[in-house]
Design an enzyme around this catalytic site. Structure first.
Site, short mmCIF file in Angstrom:
data_model
loop_
_atom_site.label_atom_id
_atom_site.label_comp_id
_atom_site.label_asym_id
_atom_site.label_seq_id
_atom_site.Cartn_x
_atom_site.Cartn_y
_atom_site.Cartn_z
N ARG A 17 0.87 -1.17 0.00
CA ARG A 17 0.00 0.00 0.00
C ARG A 17 0.91 1.23 0.00
O ARG A 17 1.96 1.23 0.66
CB ARG A 17 -0.91 -0.01 1.22
CG ARG A 17 -1.95 -1.11 1.16
CD ARG A 17 -2.88 -1.07 2.37
NE ARG A 17 -3.94 -2.06 2.20
CZ ARG A 17 -3.86 -3.32 2.62
NH1 ARG A 17 -2.78 -3.75 3.24
NH2 ARG A 17 -4.86 -4.15 2.40
N LYS A 44 -3.25 -1.69 7.17
CA LYS A 44 -4.69 -1.46 7.12
C LYS A 44 -5.44 -2.34 8.11
O LYS A 44 -6.38 -1.90 8.77
CB LYS A 44 -5.20 -1.71 5.69
CG LYS A 44 -6.68 -1.46 5.52
CD LYS A 44 -7.09 -1.66 4.08
CE LYS A 44 -8.58 -1.43 3.88
NZ LYS A 44 -8.95 -1.63 2.47
N HIS A 107 -1.45 3.18 -5.99
CA HIS A 107 -2.16 2.04 -5.40
C HIS A 107 -2.49 0.99 -6.46
O HIS A 107 -2.62 -0.21 -6.15
CB HIS A 107 -3.45 2.51 -4.71
CG HIS A 107 -4.02 1.49 -3.79
ND1 HIS A 107 -4.91 0.53 -4.22
CD2 HIS A 107 -3.84 1.27 -2.47
CE1 HIS A 107 -5.25 -0.24 -3.21
NE2 HIS A 107 -4.61 0.19 -2.13
N ARG A 110 -0.82 -2.59 -7.02
CA ARG A 110 -1.29 -3.77 -6.30
C ARG A 110 -2.22 -4.61 -7.18
O ARG A 110 -2.12 -5.84 -7.23
CB ARG A 110 -1.99 -3.35 -5.00
CG ARG A 110 -1.04 -2.73 -4.01
CD ARG A 110 -1.73 -2.11 -2.82
NE ARG A 110 -2.59 -3.01 -2.07
CZ ARG A 110 -2.18 -3.94 -1.21
NH1 ARG A 110 -0.88 -4.09 -0.98
NH2 ARG A 110 -3.05 -4.70 -0.57
N HIS A 134 -4.08 -9.06 2.54
CA HIS A 134 -5.53 -9.13 2.63
C HIS A 134 -5.91 -10.21 3.65
O HIS A 134 -5.19 -11.19 3.82
CB HIS A 134 -6.15 -9.49 1.28
CG HIS A 134 -6.06 -8.39 0.29
ND1 HIS A 134 -6.24 -8.59 -1.06
CD2 HIS A 134 -5.80 -7.06 0.43
CE1 HIS A 134 -6.11 -7.44 -1.71
NE2 HIS A 134 -5.83 -6.50 -0.82
N TYR A 144 -9.26 -19.04 11.98
CA TYR A 144 -8.48 -20.26 12.06
C TYR A 144 -7.34 -20.35 11.05
O TYR A 144 -6.37 -21.06 11.26
CB TYR A 144 -9.40 -21.48 11.86
CG TYR A 144 -10.30 -21.68 13.04
CD1 TYR A 144 -9.85 -22.34 14.18
CD2 TYR A 144 -11.61 -21.20 13.03
CE1 TYR A 144 -10.68 -22.52 15.27
CE2 TYR A 144 -12.44 -21.38 14.11
CZ TYR A 144 -11.97 -22.03 15.25
OH TYR A 144 -12.79 -22.20 16.32
#
Length: 174
Positions: A17, A44, A107, A110, A134, A144
């Site tokens: 980012r 983020k 950006h 990405r 992400h 999990y």
């Protein structure tokens, strides 16, 4: 500015980012282990994120260290070494070299990385998503599933940097 050129190269190669890159500190980089560790407070999702550094990124950073290594920030402002470059610096640089805002943004690198990595068929979707820091939208899976896919991400980072080199050398702009 040489630091701005380095930042543009790194954002293309590493796909972080823009805010994570412009606020990077030299202490976050381990050249021997080839890792950039972005602290949780700057991500983020507020989770520490480790980025594998391909040899091209290390070369860019080593060269840049000669210019800004005395400052804590990798990309200090021209107005003072205690402030980072502006959040507009990278997009303004892209405009100065001839790209319109509807063609490319800092950006957007990405999305380029994600598209190329996914279309290659070489990498798992999970490792690509983890490379982009992400998190899964499924709250149970997110709770999990903590795999980092580190070895695959290291190989993918070097593959992508090598591919960018190939594309740059084949380009008429090179």
């Amino acid at each position: 500015q040489p630091a701005t050129c380095a930042a543009l190269k790194l954002i293309a190669v590493l796909a972080p980012r823009p805010g994570e890159l412009r606020l990077a500190r030299w202490t976050e980089f381990d050249f021997d282990a080839a890792i950039w560790t972005i602290p949780a407070e700057r991500t983020k999702m507020r989770r520490e994120h480790r980025v594998p550094l391909p040899k091209q990124a290390i070369a860019i950073l080593r060269q840049l260290h000669g210019l800004t290594g005395r400052a804590g920030l990798v990309f200090p402002s021209v107005r003072g070494t205690t402030r980072p470059i502006s959040e507009n610096t990278l997009n303004a640089a892209l405009r100065r070299i001839g790209y319109a805002s509807d063609e490319v943004t800092s950006h957007g690198f990405r999305a380029t990385f994600s598209t190329i990595a996914n279309e290659s068929g070489k990498w798992s979707a999970d490792s690509i998503e983890r490379a982009l820091a992400h998190v899964d939208s499924d709250s149970v899976r997110r709770a999990y599933h903590r795999a980092e896919y580190w070895e695959e991400r290291v190989a993918m980072a070097q593959w992508y940097a090598d591919l960018l080199d190939e594309l740059r050398l084949a380009s008429p702009r090179a």
